[in-house]
Design an enzyme around this catalytic site. Structure first.
Site, short mmCIF file in Angstrom:
data_model
loop_
_atom_site.label_atom_id
_atom_site.label_comp_id
_atom_site.label_asym_id
_atom_site.label_seq_id
_atom_site.Cartn_x
_atom_site.Cartn_y
_atom_site.Cartn_z
CD GLU A 148 1.17 3.41 2.43
OE1 GLU A 148 0.32 3.70 1.56
OE2 GLU A 148 2.36 3.71 2.32
CE1 TYR A 170 0.82 1.23 -2.38
CE2 TYR A 170 -0.83 1.85 -0.74
CZ TYR A 170 0.40 2.04 -1.34
OH TYR A 170 1.23 3.02 -0.89
CG ASP A 197 0.21 3.59 -5.84
OD1 ASP A 197 1.02 3.21 -6.71
OD2 ASP A 197 0.21 4.75 -5.39
#
Length: 328
Positions: free
Chosen positions: A34, A117, A135
């Site tokens: 991520e 996020y 996102d």
DNA sequence: AATCCGGGGCT
DNA sequence: AGCCCAGGATT
């Protein structure tokens, strides 16, 4: 309140790309992927992810890894503070959470480099916590679903969309699929330009009249232009590299001198190059300077390629130096 | 709220 | 020549 979740999840299960970093649901791997994926296309970060996991299989190995090696693993990905924050975060996990990431979005949010996020993505995808992960894809999908034409770069509008997403969350059992499904829809169908609405599984729920024009974003400012002259010092088969300041653009990475050296045996003008960052352009000229001495900051091309983290902005010059040394 | 922070691919 | 990308930190 719309009821598109089932259609969306069914579509996702049949059509999603197999993203290898999410198969194991290992919080560590989800975390690293991520961070690497922030403002970066999946295809671009994938090779970096594979190499990283190969060399650093767990949080503890990151916590004790040398900064220079971490930067080298990150070389070319950009936004290098992400890498610095990964190490800070890993150390904090070792010291406070016995070498693991905390489980909840709330706890994850306190860690360096982990924002709303990423915290939501780790908590929901790895741990099944019923929280959102908003996102750019989610912003785009929801701005179209609800025909929101206000400027999504404004905090208030982003918050409004987050509230809509929070209200839309399915059960704990489906949260991982759901969050990934919105993002995958944004990546494959509800794309920025020329959205493929004819293939969209939630078309009947979508309020957008002109989806291609959403989300609206205010125009960005013009880029500033900076001019640089590099002096690339060479002695025998070695090149002088200079470690950059630990704050600011390309912090902690290596570049070349920007002041003229005193004892030049021979100078060769290199081909100029313009490097474009998001917020600034570097218009660079460079002089290759043959000098008569060296110190420990002179490295062979091989050493540089193996161990020195140099950003893409300097690569065209590195290539020319390499060609010069090769011809010699 | 605005700015900083990379790099590359697509249109 | 912009725009965008599985954003977050800093000011």
């Amino acid at each position: 309140m719309k009821e598109f979740q089932k259609d969306l999840i069914d579509w996702y299960i049949k059509n999603h790309r197999p993203l290898e970093f999410r198969l194991k649901k290992d919080p560590y791997e989800i975390w690293i992927s991520e961070i690497m994926a922030q403002q970066t296309r999946i295809e671009a970060m994938l090779p970096y992810f594979k190499r990283w996991i190969q060399q650093l299989p767990d949080i503890e190995s990151v916590a004790k890894c040398d900064d220079e090696k971490l930067n080298k693993l990150w070389q070319g990905l950009g936004y290098y503070s992400r890498c610095k924050n990964i190490k800070k975060c890993a150390i904090e996990c070792v010291e406070k959470y016995s070498g693991k990431l905390p489980c909840t979005k709330e706890e994850l949010l306190k860690l360096p480099g982990i924002g709303p996020y990423t915290a939501g993505a780790i908590a929901s995808i790895a741990n099944g916590q019923r929280v959102s992960a908003v996102d750019g894809n989610v912003i785009r999908v929801f701005s179209r679903l609800y025909n929101i034409f206000e400027d999504v770069t404004k905090t208030s509008v982003k918050k409004q969309i987050e509230e809509l997403v929070d209200e839309s969350l399915p059960s704990k059992e489906e949260i991982s699929y759901y969050n990934q499904a919105i993002m995958e829809l944004g990546a494959l169908i509800c794309i920025p330009k020329n959205p493929r609405c004819e293939l969209c599984p939630v078309k009947k729920y979508c309020d957008a009249k002109d989806p291609g024009s959403l989300p609206y974003k205010a125009k960005k400012k013009m880029r500033k232009i900076e001019y640089k002259h590099l002096y690339i010092l060479v002695h025998k088969d070695k090149v002088h590299v200079v470690k950059r300041a630990d704050t600011g653009l390309l912090a902690g990475l290596y570049g070349f001198d920007e002041t003229k050296p005193e004892h030049i045996i021979e100078s060769i003008e290199l081909e100029p190059y313009i490097h474009i960052f998001s917020h600034v352009e570097w218009h660079m000229d460079a002089t290759l300077c043959i000098v008569d001495r060296e110190d420990s900051n002179y490295k062979t091309v091989e050493e540089i390629e193996e161990h020195i983290a140099m950003p893409s902005a300097f690569m065209p010059f590195m290539k020319q130096v390499k060609e010069y040394l090769w011809k010699k």
